[in-house]
Motif scaffolding. Structure first.
Motif, PDB file in Angstrom:
ATOM      1  N   TYR A 170       0.807  -1.222   0.000  1.00 45.67           N
ATOM      2  CA  TYR A 170       0.000   0.000   0.000  1.00 45.67           C
ATOM      3  C   TYR A 170       0.847   1.282   0.000  1.00 45.67           C
ATOM      4  O   TYR A 170       0.316   2.380  -0.005  1.00 45.67           O
ATOM      5  N   HIS A 171       2.195   1.124  -0.003  1.00 41.64           N
ATOM      6  CA  HIS A 171       3.063   2.293  -0.180  1.00 41.64           C
ATOM      7  C   HIS A 171       3.479   2.425  -1.645  1.00 41.64           C
ATOM      8  O   HIS A 171       4.213   3.324  -2.009  1.00 41.64           O
ATOM      9  N   GLY A 172       3.057   1.440  -2.462  1.00 42.44           N
ATOM     10  CA  GLY A 172       3.396   1.494  -3.884  1.00 42.44           C
ATOM     11  C   GLY A 172       4.663   0.726  -4.239  1.00 42.44           C
ATOM     12  O   GLY A 172       5.155   0.817  -5.361  1.00 42.44           O
ATOM     13  N   ASN A 173       5.230  -0.028  -3.293  1.00 44.45           N
ATOM     14  CA  ASN A 173       6.429  -0.836  -3.607  1.00 44.45           C
ATOM     15  C   ASN A 173       6.000  -2.136  -4.273  1.00 44.45           C
ATOM     16  O   ASN A 173       5.074  -2.802  -3.805  1.00 44.45           O
ATOM     17  N   ILE A 174       6.720  -2.486  -5.344  1.00 40.46           N
ATOM     18  CA  ILE A 174       6.364  -3.702  -6.095  1.00 40.46           C
ATOM     19  C   ILE A 174       7.317  -4.823  -5.697  1.00 40.46           C
ATOM     20  O   ILE A 174       8.519  -4.612  -5.571  1.00 40.46           O
ATOM     21  N   LYS A 175       6.777  -6.017  -5.468  1.00 40.98           N
ATOM     22  CA  LYS A 175       7.669  -7.157  -5.223  1.00 40.98           C
ATOM     23  C   LYS A 175       7.081  -8.445  -5.772  1.00 40.98           C
ATOM     24  O   LYS A 175       5.864  -8.556  -5.954  1.00 40.98           O
ATOM     25  N   LYS A 176       7.986  -9.398  -6.015  1.00 36.85           N
ATOM     26  CA  LYS A 176       7.544 -10.704  -6.515  1.00 36.85           C
ATOM     27  C   LYS A 176       7.633 -11.701  -5.360  1.00 36.85           C
ATOM     28  O   LYS A 176       8.697 -11.828  -4.736  1.00 36.85           O
ATOM     29  N   LEU A 177       6.532 -12.378  -5.067  1.00 33.40           N
ATOM     30  CA  LEU A 177       6.516 -13.346  -3.958  1.00 33.40           C
ATOM     31  C   LEU A 177       6.508 -14.756  -4.522  1.00 33.40           C
ATOM     32  O   LEU A 177       5.659 -15.094  -5.355  1.00 33.40           O
ATOM     33  N   ASP A 178       7.459 -15.575  -4.068  1.00 32.80           N
ATOM     34  CA  ASP A 178       7.431 -16.987  -4.454  1.00 32.80           C
ATOM     35  C   ASP A 178       6.348 -17.700  -3.661  1.00 32.80           C
ATOM     36  O   ASP A 178       6.000 -17.264  -2.569  1.00 32.80           O
ATOM     37  N   ARG A 179       5.903 -18.812  -4.206  1.00 36.05           N
ATOM     38  CA  ARG A 179       4.843 -19.599  -3.556  1.00 36.05           C
ATOM     39  C   ARG A 179       5.128 -19.828  -2.070  1.00 36.05           C
ATOM     40  O   ARG A 179       4.248 -19.710  -1.230  1.00 36.05           O
ATOM     41  N   LYS A 180       6.418 -20.130  -1.767  1.00 37.27           N
ATOM     42  CA  LYS A 180       6.747 -20.485  -0.376  1.00 37.27           C
ATOM     43  C   LYS A 180       6.607 -19.290   0.586  1.00 37.27           C
ATOM     44  O   LYS A 180       6.534 -19.473   1.795  1.00 37.27           O
TER      45      LYS A 180
ATOM     46  N   TYR B  22      -2.012  -7.182   0.080  1.00 33.84           N
ATOM     47  CA  TYR B  22      -1.383  -6.476  -1.046  1.00 33.84           C
ATOM     48  C   TYR B  22      -2.391  -6.191  -2.150  1.00 33.84           C
ATOM     49  O   TYR B  22      -3.523  -6.646  -2.108  1.00 33.84           O
ATOM     50  N   ILE B  23      -1.884  -5.516  -3.196  1.00 34.56           N
ATOM     51  CA  ILE B  23      -2.624  -5.405  -4.443  1.00 34.56           C
ATOM     52  C   ILE B  23      -1.944  -6.375  -5.399  1.00 34.56           C
ATOM     53  O   ILE B  23      -0.742  -6.225  -5.697  1.00 34.56           O
ATOM     54  N   ILE B  24      -2.677  -7.369  -5.827  1.00 34.55           N
ATOM     55  CA  ILE B  24      -2.097  -8.392  -6.697  1.00 34.55           C
ATOM     56  C   ILE B  24      -2.043  -7.842  -8.114  1.00 34.55           C
ATOM     57  O   ILE B  24      -3.066  -7.346  -8.635  1.00 34.55           O
ATOM     58  N   ILE B  25      -0.877  -7.936  -8.747  1.00 35.50           N
ATOM     59  CA  ILE B  25      -0.722  -7.369 -10.086  1.00 35.50           C
ATOM     60  C   ILE B  25      -0.757  -8.458 -11.153  1.00 35.50           C
ATOM     61  O   ILE B  25      -1.471  -8.356 -12.137  1.00 35.50           O
ATOM     62  N   ASN B  26       0.039  -9.490 -10.958  1.00 37.02           N
ATOM     63  CA  ASN B  26      -0.055 -10.634 -11.872  1.00 37.02           C
ATOM     64  C   ASN B  26       0.499 -11.888 -11.208  1.00 37.02           C
ATOM     65  O   ASN B  26       1.024 -11.816 -10.090  1.00 37.02           O
ATOM     66  N   ALA B  27       0.340 -13.024 -11.886  1.00 35.63           N
ATOM     67  CA  ALA B  27       0.796 -14.275 -11.282  1.00 35.63           C
ATOM     68  C   ALA B  27       1.216 -15.247 -12.359  1.00 35.63           C
ATOM     69  O   ALA B  27       0.756 -15.178 -13.510  1.00 35.63           O
ATOM     70  N   ARG B  28       2.093 -16.147 -11.933  1.00 32.83           N
ATOM     71  CA  ARG B  28       2.547 -17.222 -12.825  1.00 32.83           C
ATOM     72  C   ARG B  28       2.016 -18.523 -12.232  1.00 32.83           C
ATOM     73  O   ARG B  28       2.244 -18.815 -11.045  1.00 32.83           O
TER      74      ARG B  28
END
Ligand SMILES: Cc1cc2nc3c(=O)[nH]c(=O)nc-3n(C[C@H](O)[C@H](O)[C@H](O)COP(=O)(O)OP(=O)(O)OC[C@H]3O[C@@H](n4cnc5c(N)ncnc54)[C@H](O)[C@@H]3O)c2cc1C
Length: 300
Positions: A159-169, A183-189
């Protein structure tokens, strides 16, 4: 909320900004008042601008996907409702074993797209009228399967606008929920596997048939209202055994086909639905000593 002029927040946004937008139009229940601000960011830069302003002026932010698991209060929301429904958040790509999609992508379109590419693993999601973002936040599932089982990684904004990629674990999935709700979800693999197109199509048809026969017509609903208790009968059975199928308050009524669904007959208010939810919970508690927990998100 701190004092601000609309221009302080919205002048730089390239996406669509609407004021006093009725949320009826954005939920499958077709219930609820207006959002003070309804914003469809054009891209990530736009999304960041909105989040930074919301923090600066202390404006609450809600994220709506397809609105198929939400009940909005008739009074509406003094808030920003973010909808990631512009083209940027609806991209999709397929590879040998994976599918990568934006959070605004429709689940049903994703299932049929994967089937066309001979990719299996998503079939159980057919008939769920949500988006990928909503499904990840809620850990959507059916027929004993859930989306958590096929997640490889998820890109989010905090919610501060920082983007990160989270692994499943690094993601905690529970029954109808996940740590992604922070979070705000942007996309997923998603991890899928190759299969014959015909076999995938047959499975999809079977799931659709089973869904139609168990749920009936679910126009103007929000899916299952309650989570199933951890053991014993599912919520729908308990409600049915309390004799509540077809029970009506105002224009909201318990589906005569599947008692865990509340339907909006025409002009149900959020108060009608909330009263019906309270009645169901009271009756189930009295008869079985079980506290039913809502699955839907109630926004007020
Ligand atoms: C007829 C019908 C049948 C259904 N059947 C099923 C079923 O079989 N199984 C099942 O699990 N569910 C079912 N549902 C419920 C619902 O469709 C799912 O939970 C779906 O995954 C919600 O997706 P959505 O995009 O509509 O989310 P929304 O309802 O818009 O939002 C739900 C929650 O997810 C959050 N959210 C949405 N998008 C994002 C995002 N990008 N980032 C962060 N948070 C986000 C919202 O803030 C909210 O808290 C059904 C609903 C209906 C109406």
């Amino acid at each position: 909320m701190r004092k601000y002029k609309k221009s302080d927040i919205f002048n730089e946004i390239k996406g669509r900004v609407r004021f006093k937008e009725s949320l009826k139009r954005h939920t499958s229940f077709r219930i609820g008042g207006a959002a003070k601000f309804f914003i469809q960011p054009k891209d990530i830069a736009d999304l960041k601008l909105v989040l930074i302003s919301a923090k600066k002026y202390n404006i609450p932010v809600f994220i709506v996907g397809a609105g198929s698991n939400i009940l909005v209060d008739d009074k509406g929301l003094e808030a920003i409702v973010l909808s990631l429904s512009t083209a940027y958040f609806k991209k999709i790509s397929y590879s040998q074993q994976y599918l990568e999609a934006g959070s605004g992508f429709s689940l049903n379109r994703m299932v049929s797209g994967a089937a066309r590419h001979g990719l299996s693993g998503l079939e159980f999601l057919i008939g769920i009228p949500g988006t990928l973002g909503g499904a990840l936040a809620m850990n959507a599932g059916a027929w004993g399967k859930k989306i958590a089982d096929i997640v490889e990684n998820v890109t989010v904004a905090d919610y501060h606008g920082n983007i990160k990629k989270l692994d499943r674990k690094n993601i905690r999935f529970v029954y109808r929920g996940s740590s992604l709700q922070r979070y705000i979800i942007i996309n997923a693999r998603l991890r899928l596997c190759k299969k014959k197109k015909k076999e995938i199509q047959n499975t999809i048809c079977e799931y659709l048939k089973a869904r139609r026969s168990s749920q009936g017509d679910l126009a103007l609903s929000a899916g299952s209202i309650f989570k199933n208790p951890t053991s014993g009968s599912p919520a729908g059975k308990l409600i049915e055994q309390c004799g509540l199928k077809g029970r009506r308050i105002g224009d909201a009524y318990v589906s005569p086909k599947h008692a865990n669904f509340i339907l909006n007959k025409n002009k149900a208010s959020s108060t009608d639905v909330i009263k019906l939810i309270s009645l169901i919970r009271r009756r189930v508690k009295d008869k079985f000593n079980i506290e039913l927990e809502p699955e839907i998100k109630i926004w007020r």
